[in-house]
Design a protein around this motif. Structure first.
Motif, PDB file in Angstrom:
ATOM      1  N   PHE A  43       0.843  -1.194   0.000  1.00 41.82           N
ATOM      2  CA  PHE A  43       0.000   0.000   0.000  1.00 41.82           C
ATOM      3  C   PHE A  43       0.881   1.248   0.000  1.00 41.82           C
ATOM      4  N   LEU A  44       0.574   2.149  -0.905  1.00 47.38           N
ATOM      5  CA  LEU A  44       1.282   3.439  -0.923  1.00 47.38           C
ATOM      6  C   LEU A  44       0.270   4.559  -0.703  1.00 47.38           C
ATOM      7  N   GLY A  45       0.564   5.453   0.211  1.00 46.70           N
ATOM      8  CA  GLY A  45      -0.273   6.639   0.432  1.00 46.70           C
ATOM      9  C   GLY A  45       0.421   7.790  -0.288  1.00 46.70           C
ATOM     10  N   VAL A  46      -0.234   8.304  -1.308  1.00 43.32           N
ATOM     11  CA  VAL A  46       0.449   9.239  -2.199  1.00 43.32           C
ATOM     12  C   VAL A  46      -0.316  10.560  -2.313  1.00 43.32           C
ATOM     13  N   GLY A  47       0.328  11.640  -1.939  1.00 46.50           N
ATOM     14  CA  GLY A  47      -0.272  12.956  -2.153  1.00 46.50           C
ATOM     15  C   GLY A  47      -0.088  13.356  -3.605  1.00 46.50           C
ATOM     16  N   VAL A  48      -1.159  13.838  -4.207  1.00 46.82           N
ATOM     17  CA  VAL A  48      -1.064  14.313  -5.596  1.00 46.82           C
ATOM     18  C   VAL A  48      -1.591  15.741  -5.603  1.00 46.82           C
ATOM     19  N   SER A  49      -0.775  16.656  -6.053  1.00 48.98           N
ATOM     20  CA  SER A  49      -1.221  18.046  -6.070  1.00 48.98           C
ATOM     21  C   SER A  49      -1.114  18.651  -7.460  1.00 48.98           C
TER      22      SER A  49
END
Ligand code: 6PG
Length: 464
Positions: free
Chosen positions: A121-127
């Motif tokens: 599992f990867l928690g990825v911020g995308v802005s």
């Protein structure tokens, strides 16, 4: 033929992100319950290797293993329910990537849960909003490094580039990516608040019209303030409402909404014991803005009787300088919160890397991030941005204007909560001696809470 990449949630962000991936040469399939959205994806992606389906089974079966599945669904329950839907269909080693604005504790929990099921599992911020998703976002990934390495080439291809360097880097374990994204959003709130205060000064203080304000922001964007938010702000002032032919800015109700990421930043700063008062102000101003009826009632009640003349002369350049000061201070606060969280949660964050990937693609991208990156390159252990000598120079050349603007705003009843908080933070931060000895005395006086002394170690109580 199996697909390289799968994406769930074909709203505008999801559709744009998967189109970006496919355009960069990675075959992709989207999953959505909406036939319409799949049709739109196929139409817009007709020149790429892209497909869409409504079936979980078809989606999972058509991905090459280890499967790389990105969720771009609203934060909260939708993420958990997608995970539960996929779990029986996945193989060990598959990777689920949550690209939404998820709360970092949820990411931590999901990471552990999926680890126990042998799913990565990867928690990825995308802005970068919908345009960023399509043409180059800033990507903030956290989770285990091996999983990141499997998605790295895709992320590096789709991310924004600054001097050919992609705005993505592995940030650290578990929830670190979503934590960094949360701080990004806290800084975003603060920058937006500070910009809106400058707008208020220009229209209420200097009586500038929208055309003039547009030109001022345009000039600012050519200088040290150069940033995405200043750039879009200047354009906002030139847009007209087709219905009324008024300026769009003048037909928008002054009640700011929020989805919560700024509030999370403030709440967590309190938990960590870190002062981010400019960000707190930005959240509070959105809250008070929602009380429109009460504000109008109070405005009538407290109507200024006599027009006062201000004791101070300010220029538009002073407004620019105070905005420069405020921008630096809110970054200093956000980065200091990151440092504290990194220690507490053992994220082992690299602040120069974070400033580097914030230079492009994201909402808070700004020219001054290069200075911040240099500061952490010079000293990776810098306790606060304000200790960097180059930053000190910039602060020193702008602070007097910030003080003048503050005095003017108080005399003229223009609420500049963000700027005043920034000055207050700065003055407190650089006060070797605060009046907290009195607070300690009071606590000890009414509750025998004890205090420390300046002349010897230990804790003491005094019979007041
Ligand atoms: C981004 C934005 C994005 C979103 C904000 C808006 O980095 O692309 O931050 O994530 O637009 O969450 O937040 P509010 O609705 O709370 O203003």
């Amino acid at each position: 033929m199996k697909f390289d990449f799968g994406l769930v949630g074909l709203g505008v962000m999801g559709r744009n992100f998967i189109l970006n991936v496919a355009e960069n040469g990675f075959s992709s399939i989207g999953l959505s319950s909406s036939e319409e959205k799949i049709k739109l994806l196929k139409e817009e992606g007709k020149n790429f290797d892209i497909d869409g389906t409504q079936s979980d089974i078809v989606f999972i079966d058509s991905l090459s293993t280890p499967r790389k599945i990105m969720l771009l669904v609203p934060a909260g329950n939708p993420v958990d329910s997608m995970i539960d839907r996929f779990l029986p269909l996945l193989d060990h080693g598959d990777i689920i990537i949550d690209g939404g604005n998820s709360y970092f504790d949820d990411t931590e929990r999901r990471f552990k849960y999926l680890e126990s099921k042998k799913i990565n599992f990867l928690g990825v911020g995308v802005s970068g909003g919908s345009k960023g998703a399509r043409y180059g976002p800033s990507i903030m990934p956290g989770g285990n490094k091996e999983s990141y390495l499997k998605i790295k080439s895709i992320f590096e291809s789709v991310a924004a580039k600054v001097d050919n360097v992609p705005c993505v880097a592995y940030l650290g374990k578990s929830s670190s990516g979503h934590y960094v994204k949360m701080i990004h959003n806290g800084i975003e709130y603060a920058m937006m608040q500070l910009i809106s205060e400058s707008y208020d000064l220009l229209r209420r203080g200097f009586k500038k019209d929208n055309d003039e304000i547009q030109k001022i922001f345009s000039k600012w964007n050519d200088g040290i303030l150069n940033s995405y938010l200043i750039e879009i702000t200047k354009d906002i002032f030139s847009k007209k409402d087709m219905e009324t032919d008024n300026y769009m800015i003048d037909v928008i109700l002054d009640k700011a909404k929020q989805k919560g990421t700024g509030k999370w930043t403030s709440q967590n700063a309190m938990d960590l014991g870190i002062n981010v008062q400019t960000i707190d102000s930005a959240v509070s101003m959105r809250i008070i803005s929602s009380f429109k009826d009460q504000r109008i009632k109070a405005e009538n009640l407290y109507k200024t009787q006599n027009h006062k003349t201000s004791s101070i002369n300010i220029t538009v350049e002073d407004v620019e300088k105070s905005l420069i000061f405020g921008f630096i201070v809110c970054f200093a606060q956000g980065l200091s919160q990151l440092q504290s969280a990194s220690n507490e949660k053992s994220y082992n964050l690299n602040y120069s890397e974070i400033c580097k990937i914030w230079r492009g693609g994201c909402i808070i991208r700004a020219k001054m991030l290069q200075d911040f990156m240099n500061a952490f390159n010079l000293n990776a252990e810098l306790e606060n941005l304000l200790f960097d000598l180059n930053i000190k120079e910039i602060i020193n050349s702008n602070i007097e204007s910030a003080r003048k603007i503050s005095i003017y705003s108080i005399e003229n009843e223009i609420p500049l909560s963000g700027l005043l908080s920034s000055i207050s933070y700065f003055d407190s931060f650089k006060s070797g001696n605060l009046p907290m000895n009195l607070v300690q005395a009071q606590r000890d006086c009414f509750g025998e809470h004890t205090f420390e002394r300046i002349d010897k170690k230990g804790t003491y109580h005094f019979e007041w």
